[in-house]
Design a protein around this motif. Structure first.
Motif, mmCIF file in Angstrom:
data_model
loop_
_atom_site.group_PDB
_atom_site.id
_atom_site.type_symbol
_atom_site.label_atom_id
_atom_site.label_comp_id
_atom_site.label_asym_id
_atom_site.label_seq_id
_atom_site.Cartn_x
_atom_site.Cartn_y
_atom_site.Cartn_z
ATOM 1 N N LEU A 83 0.816 -1.057 0.227
ATOM 2 C CA LEU A 83 -0.024 0.253 0.124
ATOM 3 C C LEU A 83 0.773 1.279 0.131
ATOM 4 N N LEU A 84 2.081 1.290 0.840
ATOM 5 C CA LEU A 84 2.844 2.405 0.501
ATOM 6 C C LEU A 84 3.874 2.753 -0.738
ATOM 7 N N ASP A 85 3.928 1.650 -1.228
ATOM 8 C CA ASP A 85 4.700 1.401 -2.318
ATOM 9 C C ASP A 85 3.314 2.122 -3.549
ATOM 10 N N ARG A 86 2.424 1.416 -3.632
ATOM 11 C CA ARG A 86 1.248 2.760 -4.358
ATOM 12 C C ARG A 86 1.049 3.778 -3.898
ATOM 13 N N GLY A 87 1.854 4.435 -3.212
ATOM 14 C CA GLY A 87 1.505 5.927 -2.942
ATOM 15 C C GLY A 87 0.818 6.229 -1.423
ATOM 16 N N LEU A 88 -0.096 5.535 -1.211
ATOM 17 C CA LEU A 88 -1.377 5.636 0.144
ATOM 18 C C LEU A 88 -0.181 6.245 1.375
ATOM 19 N N GLY A 89 -1.477 7.188 1.780
ATOM 20 C CA GLY A 89 -0.555 8.497 3.408
ATOM 21 C C GLY A 89 0.027 7.163 4.410
ATOM 22 N N THR A 90 0.566 7.309 5.393
ATOM 23 C CA THR A 90 0.608 6.620 6.112
ATOM 24 C C THR A 90 -0.435 5.969 7.012
ATOM 25 N N SER A 91 -1.294 7.260 7.944
ATOM 26 C CA SER A 91 -2.704 7.412 8.099
ATOM 27 C C SER A 91 -2.938 6.170 7.531
ATOM 28 N N GLU A 92 -3.597 6.168 6.139
ATOM 29 C CA GLU A 92 -4.500 5.446 4.992
ATOM 30 C C GLU A 92 -3.864 4.200 5.678
ATOM 31 N N VAL A 93 -2.672 4.202 5.156
ATOM 32 C CA VAL A 93 -2.485 2.248 5.741
ATOM 33 C C VAL A 93 -2.362 2.672 6.953
ATOM 34 N N ALA A 94 -2.663 3.175 7.759
ATOM 35 C CA ALA A 94 -2.826 2.454 9.399
ATOM 36 C C ALA A 94 -4.309 2.365 9.501
ATOM 37 N N ALA A 95 -5.194 2.787 8.727
ATOM 38 C CA ALA A 95 -6.306 2.187 8.947
ATOM 39 C C ALA A 95 -7.244 2.043 8.504
ATOM 40 N N PHE A 96 -6.017 1.324 7.082
ATOM 41 C CA PHE A 96 -6.708 0.556 6.266
ATOM 42 C C PHE A 96 -6.140 -1.436 7.509
ATOM 43 N N LEU A 97 -5.066 -1.360 7.509
ATOM 44 C CA LEU A 97 -4.622 -2.625 8.259
ATOM 45 C C LEU A 97 -5.094 -2.742 9.378
ATOM 46 N N THR A 98 -5.399 -1.800 10.550
ATOM 47 C CA THR A 98 -6.819 -2.032 11.508
ATOM 48 C C THR A 98 -8.165 -2.582 11.175
ATOM 49 N N GLU A 99 -8.107 -2.362 10.040
ATOM 50 C CA GLU A 99 -9.670 -2.836 9.551
ATOM 51 C C GLU A 99 -9.441 -4.531 9.135
ATOM 52 N N GLY A 100 -8.106 -4.393 8.998
ATOM 53 C CA GLY A 100 -7.730 -5.356 7.609
ATOM 54 C C GLY A 100 -7.263 -6.714 8.705
ATOM 55 N N GLU A 101 -6.611 -6.451 10.018
ATOM 56 C CA GLU A 101 -6.245 -6.978 11.242
ATOM 57 C C GLU A 101 -7.774 -7.179 12.005
ATOM 58 N N ASP A 102 -9.053 -6.436 12.427
ATOM 59 C CA ASP A 102 -9.531 -7.246 12.586
ATOM 60 C C ASP A 102 -10.316 -8.020 11.243
ATOM 61 N N LEU A 103 -10.436 -7.678 10.281
ATOM 62 C CA LEU A 103 -11.144 -9.336 8.944
ATOM 63 C C LEU A 103 -10.711 -10.350 9.212
ATOM 64 N N LEU A 104 -9.543 -10.458 9.756
ATOM 65 C CA LEU A 104 -8.709 -11.925 9.746
ATOM 66 C C LEU A 104 -9.040 -11.710 10.689
ATOM 67 N N ALA A 105 -9.133 -11.383 11.566
ATOM 68 C CA ALA A 105 -9.008 -12.151 12.896
ATOM 69 C C ALA A 105 -10.161 -12.032 13.161
ATOM 70 N N GLU A 106 -11.248 -12.292 12.735
ATOM 71 C CA GLU A 106 -12.806 -12.594 12.463
ATOM 72 C C GLU A 106 -12.825 -13.670 11.589
ATOM 73 N N LEU A 107 -11.979 -13.937 10.946
ATOM 74 C CA LEU A 107 -11.959 -14.854 10.081
ATOM 75 C C LEU A 107 -11.294 -16.247 10.529
ATOM 76 N N CYS A 108 -10.393 -15.930 11.154
ATOM 77 C CA CYS A 108 -9.145 -16.975 11.124
ATOM 78 C C CYS A 108 -7.892 -17.116 12.700
#
Length: 151
Positions: free
Chosen positions: A59-84
């Protein structure tokens, strides 16, 4: 699960599949199908952490800002924790994985988890092939589910 419609009750997920769940709809839908069928989705700690870090870097390589990446990863970590569920394998299983040629690290940890629990690995790459572990690719699994009327 409906009494044997699937040949497994759990799957060990590798990091490449976890990345796909976070970054793409197809893998996310597949993971959802599996959980609806009552399949336990498992992963090892290093696979979980490495997947999140790899997504962060992409995501950083794609040019997203660090705060956007952090928000995405927080949601992503929650999603993965729900699934597995993240499970650390035991020492004996780690030794067995090393005996099968896995070098210490994330693949050895996931192989050990799969060996210890007697479950196949769901992987997008060939790292686990030819080492005495049952493996599924997402594409083969999706085809299988469709053939059973579960897709």
């Amino acid at each position: 699960m409906d009494g044997g419609s699937l040949p497994f009750e759990a799957l060990a997920l590798d990091g490449s599949f976890l990345q796909g769940v976070l970054l793409g709809r197809t893998r996310r839908v597949l993971a959802g199908r599996l959980t609806r069928e009552g399949v336990f989705l498992l992963t090892a700690p290093l696979q979980f952490a490495t997947a999140l870090n790899s997504v962060r870097l992409r995501l950083l390589d794609r040019g997203l800002g660090t705060s956007e990446v952090a928000a995405f990863l927080t949601e992503g970590e929650d999603l993965l924790a729900e699934l597995c569920t993240v499970i650390e394998p035991g020492r004996g299983a780690m030794m067995e994985a090393r005996n099968r040629g896995f070098k210490p690290g994330k693949d050895a940890e996931l192989a050990a988890l799969a060996l210890e629990l007697g479950v196949p690995v769901l992987t997008s790459d060939g790292d686990f092939w030819g080492r005495g572990l049952a493996t599924w690719t997402p594409e083969n699994l999706a085809s299988y589910l469709e053939s059973k009327g579960l897709g």
